[in-house]
Design a protein around this motif. Structure first.
Motif, PDB file in Angstrom:
ATOM      1  N   ILE A 214       0.517  -3.660  -0.125  1.00 37.35           N
ATOM      2  CA  ILE A 214      -0.090  -2.515  -0.818  1.00 37.35           C
ATOM      3  C   ILE A 214      -1.546  -2.352  -0.389  1.00 37.35           C
ATOM      4  O   ILE A 214      -2.003  -1.232  -0.147  1.00 37.35           O
ATOM      5  CB  ILE A 214       0.034  -2.687  -2.351  1.00 37.35           C
ATOM      6  CG1 ILE A 214       1.503  -2.563  -2.758  1.00 37.35           C
ATOM      7  CG2 ILE A 214      -0.818  -1.656  -3.085  1.00 37.35           C
ATOM      8  CD1 ILE A 214       1.783  -2.896  -4.206  1.00 37.35           C
ATOM      9  N   PHE A 215      -2.270  -3.455  -0.276  1.00 40.16           N
ATOM     10  CA  PHE A 215      -3.656  -3.396   0.179  1.00 40.16           C
ATOM     11  C   PHE A 215      -3.753  -2.779   1.570  1.00 40.16           C
ATOM     12  O   PHE A 215      -4.615  -1.941   1.833  1.00 40.16           O
ATOM     13  CB  PHE A 215      -4.276  -4.801   0.167  1.00 40.16           C
ATOM     14  CG  PHE A 215      -5.651  -4.847   0.751  1.00 40.16           C
ATOM     15  CD1 PHE A 215      -6.730  -4.360   0.034  1.00 40.16           C
ATOM     16  CD2 PHE A 215      -5.859  -5.355   2.023  1.00 40.16           C
ATOM     17  CE1 PHE A 215      -8.009  -4.388   0.578  1.00 40.16           C
ATOM     18  CE2 PHE A 215      -7.130  -5.382   2.576  1.00 40.16           C
ATOM     19  CZ  PHE A 215      -8.207  -4.895   1.842  1.00 40.16           C
ATOM     20  N   LEU A 216      -2.877  -3.187   2.493  1.00 41.52           N
ATOM     21  CA  LEU A 216      -2.895  -2.648   3.854  1.00 41.52           C
ATOM     22  C   LEU A 216      -2.558  -1.159   3.874  1.00 41.52           C
ATOM     23  O   LEU A 216      -3.162  -0.391   4.619  1.00 41.52           O
ATOM     24  CB  LEU A 216      -1.938  -3.434   4.750  1.00 41.52           C
ATOM     25  CG  LEU A 216      -2.355  -4.868   5.063  1.00 41.52           C
ATOM     26  CD1 LEU A 216      -1.255  -5.573   5.847  1.00 41.52           C
ATOM     27  CD2 LEU A 216      -3.671  -4.900   5.814  1.00 41.52           C
ATOM     28  N   ILE A 217      -1.611  -0.735   3.063  1.00 44.02           N
ATOM     29  CA  ILE A 217      -1.248   0.687   2.985  1.00 44.02           C
ATOM     30  C   ILE A 217      -2.417   1.506   2.453  1.00 44.02           C
ATOM     31  O   ILE A 217      -2.767   2.551   3.023  1.00 44.02           O
ATOM     32  CB  ILE A 217      -0.004   0.886   2.087  1.00 44.02           C
ATOM     33  CG1 ILE A 217       1.218   0.250   2.724  1.00 44.02           C
ATOM     34  CG2 ILE A 217       0.236   2.360   1.799  1.00 44.02           C
ATOM     35  CD1 ILE A 217       1.706   0.916   3.987  1.00 44.02           C
ATOM     36  N   VAL A 218      -3.047   1.046   1.377  1.00 47.03           N
ATOM     37  CA  VAL A 218      -4.178   1.770   0.792  1.00 47.03           C
ATOM     38  C   VAL A 218      -5.350   1.800   1.771  1.00 47.03           C
ATOM     39  O   VAL A 218      -5.967   2.852   1.986  1.00 47.03           O
ATOM     40  CB  VAL A 218      -4.595   1.139  -0.557  1.00 47.03           C
ATOM     41  CG1 VAL A 218      -5.909   1.704  -1.054  1.00 47.03           C
ATOM     42  CG2 VAL A 218      -3.496   1.348  -1.593  1.00 47.03           C
ATOM     43  N   THR A 219      -5.658   0.686   2.395  1.00 46.65           N
ATOM     44  CA  THR A 219      -6.759   0.627   3.357  1.00 46.65           C
ATOM     45  C   THR A 219      -6.482   1.535   4.557  1.00 46.65           C
ATOM     46  O   THR A 219      -7.361   2.277   5.002  1.00 46.65           O
ATOM     47  CB  THR A 219      -6.981  -0.820   3.835  1.00 46.65           C
ATOM     48  OG1 THR A 219      -7.237  -1.651   2.703  1.00 46.65           O
ATOM     49  CG2 THR A 219      -8.141  -0.904   4.804  1.00 46.65           C
ATOM     50  N   GLY A 220      -5.280   1.509   5.071  1.00 48.79           N
ATOM     51  CA  GLY A 220      -4.910   2.387   6.182  1.00 48.79           C
ATOM     52  C   GLY A 220      -5.017   3.858   5.819  1.00 48.79           C
ATOM     53  O   GLY A 220      -5.470   4.679   6.624  1.00 48.79           O
ATOM     54  N   SER A 221      -4.627   4.201   4.599  1.00 46.60           N
ATOM     55  CA  SER A 221      -4.729   5.587   4.146  1.00 46.60           C
ATOM     56  C   SER A 221      -6.178   6.037   4.040  1.00 46.60           C
ATOM     57  O   SER A 221      -6.514   7.161   4.426  1.00 46.60           O
ATOM     58  CB  SER A 221      -4.046   5.749   2.781  1.00 46.60           C
ATOM     59  OG  SER A 221      -2.690   5.440   2.876  1.00 46.60           O
TER      60      SER A 221
END
Length: 109
Positions: A6-13
């Motif tokens: 979830i952290f990687l998805i949010v950071t990528g977004s």
């Protein structure tokens, strides 16, 4: 493990959103330069994300981001244009004029 995902998805977004906003500013600058060179009036608030595509030419693959905008001829007649940012680094502006399509490459920016 799910927290990391979830952290990687949010950071990528967030990074993608930031890059698109920076691209919008670059597209606004490029459109302003080309419109100024041809004595046209760029309607600033019209610059917006139009499309994101994957382009492949001459065995080179790259992402192209298109920002649409509007400009005015003599302050009355509205026309459309597109600023294209190619990654890794290319910038071009296309104007739809009455005489035909005008394409200007601004090179690497």
């Amino acid at each position: 493990m799910i927290e990391l995902f979830i952290f990687l998805i949010v950071t990528g977004s967030i990074v993608a959103w930031w890059q698109l906003m920076q691209g919008r500013q670059k597209a606004r600058w490029a459109a302003g330069q080309v419109c100024g060179n041809h004595e046209l009036q760029l309607l600033d608030d019209t610059v917006s994300l139009s499309s994101i595509t994957w382009n492949r030419d001459n065995s080179n693959s790259r992402i192209q981001i298109n920002y649409g905008f509007e400009f005015a001829i003599n302050g009355a007649k509205r026309r459309s244009g597109v600023a294209t940012i190619g990654f890794p680094a290319s910038l071009s502006v296309t104007l739809d004029l009455e005489e035909g399509r005008l394409i200007e490459n601004l090179g690497r920016r």
